[in-house]
Design a protein around this motif. Structure first.
Motif, PDB file in Angstrom:
ATOM      1  N   LYS A 147       0.857  -1.191   0.000  1.00 14.41           N
ATOM      2  CA  LYS A 147       0.000   0.000   0.000  1.00 14.41           C
ATOM      3  C   LYS A 147       0.893   1.240   0.000  1.00 14.41           C
ATOM      4  O   LYS A 147       1.602   1.517   0.966  1.00 14.41           O
ATOM      5  N   PHE A 148       0.851   1.970  -1.106  1.00 18.32           N
ATOM      6  CA  PHE A 148       1.640   3.193  -1.232  1.00 18.32           C
ATOM      7  C   PHE A 148       0.907   4.412  -0.679  1.00 18.32           C
ATOM      8  O   PHE A 148       1.529   5.347  -0.194  1.00 18.32           O
ATOM      9  N   SER A 149      -0.421   4.414  -0.786  1.00 16.48           N
ATOM     10  CA  SER A 149      -1.231   5.508  -0.249  1.00 16.48           C
ATOM     11  C   SER A 149      -2.648   4.970  -0.025  1.00 16.48           C
ATOM     12  O   SER A 149      -2.922   3.804  -0.291  1.00 16.48           O
ATOM     13  N   ASP A 150      -3.527   5.830   0.443  1.00 16.23           N
ATOM     14  CA  ASP A 150      -4.893   5.392   0.755  1.00 16.23           C
ATOM     15  C   ASP A 150      -5.593   4.737  -0.427  1.00 16.23           C
ATOM     16  O   ASP A 150      -6.438   3.870  -0.246  1.00 16.23           O
TER      17      ASP A 150
END
Length: 175
Positions: free
Chosen positions: A159-162
Motif C-alpha cells: 500500500k503506497f497511499s490510501d
C-alpha cells in the motif's frame, strides 16, 4: 567479467569489507521509494549491523552475496537467502540492487546469471524465487528473459497511499 560500452564489470562474492558500500546502495535504492516495500525512515541499518548480516550470509552454505564492481567500486549486488527449515531448505529467494547511475547496462542481468550459476552448482538449492512489484515492468521483463515464471500473486500486497495498492508477483526458476 563483462564489458559493455567499454566499461568492465567484475563480479565476486561479497565480503565484510563491502558492508559500507552495500549499505550505501541499499539506502539509495530504498530512498527512490518506487519499487521497494521499505521506506527510508524504516531503513536504519548501521555499518556494523551490515557487517554482521553479511557474516551470517557467508557462514550459510545455502546463501550468498555477490557484488558487481567497476574500477574497484561496488555498484550493485544480489543476495540469496534461504530458510533452514528442513522441508524448504532447497529453496531461497533473492534481492538485487544496482546504483541508479549504472542501470540499463546489463549489470542486473549479469548478477542474476551469476546467482543462477552459483545455485546450479550448489547441491542444496533446487529452486530460486523472488518477489517483484507488479508496477516494476522492467524487472519483470528481465526476470522472464532469464527463465523465471510467475507462480503466484499477492493481490494489493503493498500500500503506497490510501488509494494506491500494488500486487506482489511471485516468480521462480528451478535449477
Amino acid at each position: 567479467m563483462m564489458k559493455k560500452n567499454n566499461i568492465q564489470v567484475s563480479l565476486r562474492t561479497g565480503d565484510l569489507d563491502d558492508a559500507e558500500a552495500v549499505l550505501e546502495i541499499q539506502r539509495e535504492v530504498v530512498s527512490e521509494n518506487e519499487f521497494m516495500i521499505s521506506v527510508s525512515e524504516e531503513f536504519e541499518e548501521t555499518t556494523e549491523q551490515q557487517r554482521s548480516w553479511i557474516q551470517k550470509i557467508l557462514e550459510n552454505k545455502r546463501e550468498t552475496i555477490i557484488v558487481a564492481e567497476i574500477k574497484g567500486k561496488v555498484i550493485g549486488l544480489i543476495v540469496f537467502r534461504s530458510k533452514n527449515n528442513k522441508r524448504i531448505a532447497h529453496t531461497g529467494y533473492f534481492t538485487t540492487m544496482v546504483k541508479k547511475d549504472y542501470r540499463d547496462m546489463g549489470i542486473g542481468k549479469l548478477l542474476i546469471k551469476e546467482l543462477l550459476n552459483w545455485a546450479e552448482q550448489n547441491p542444496f538449492i533446487e529452486k530460486v524465487s523472488l518477489g517483484v512489484l507488479s508496477t516494476n515492468q522492467r524487472a519483470i521483463a528481465l526476470y522472464k528473459s532469464v527463465g523465471f515464471v510467475e507462480e503466484g500473486r499477492k493481490i494489493k500486497e503493498v500500500k503506497f497511499s490510501d488509494d494506491l495498492y500494488v500486487d506482489d508477483i511471485l516468480m521462480y526458476k528451478l535449477v
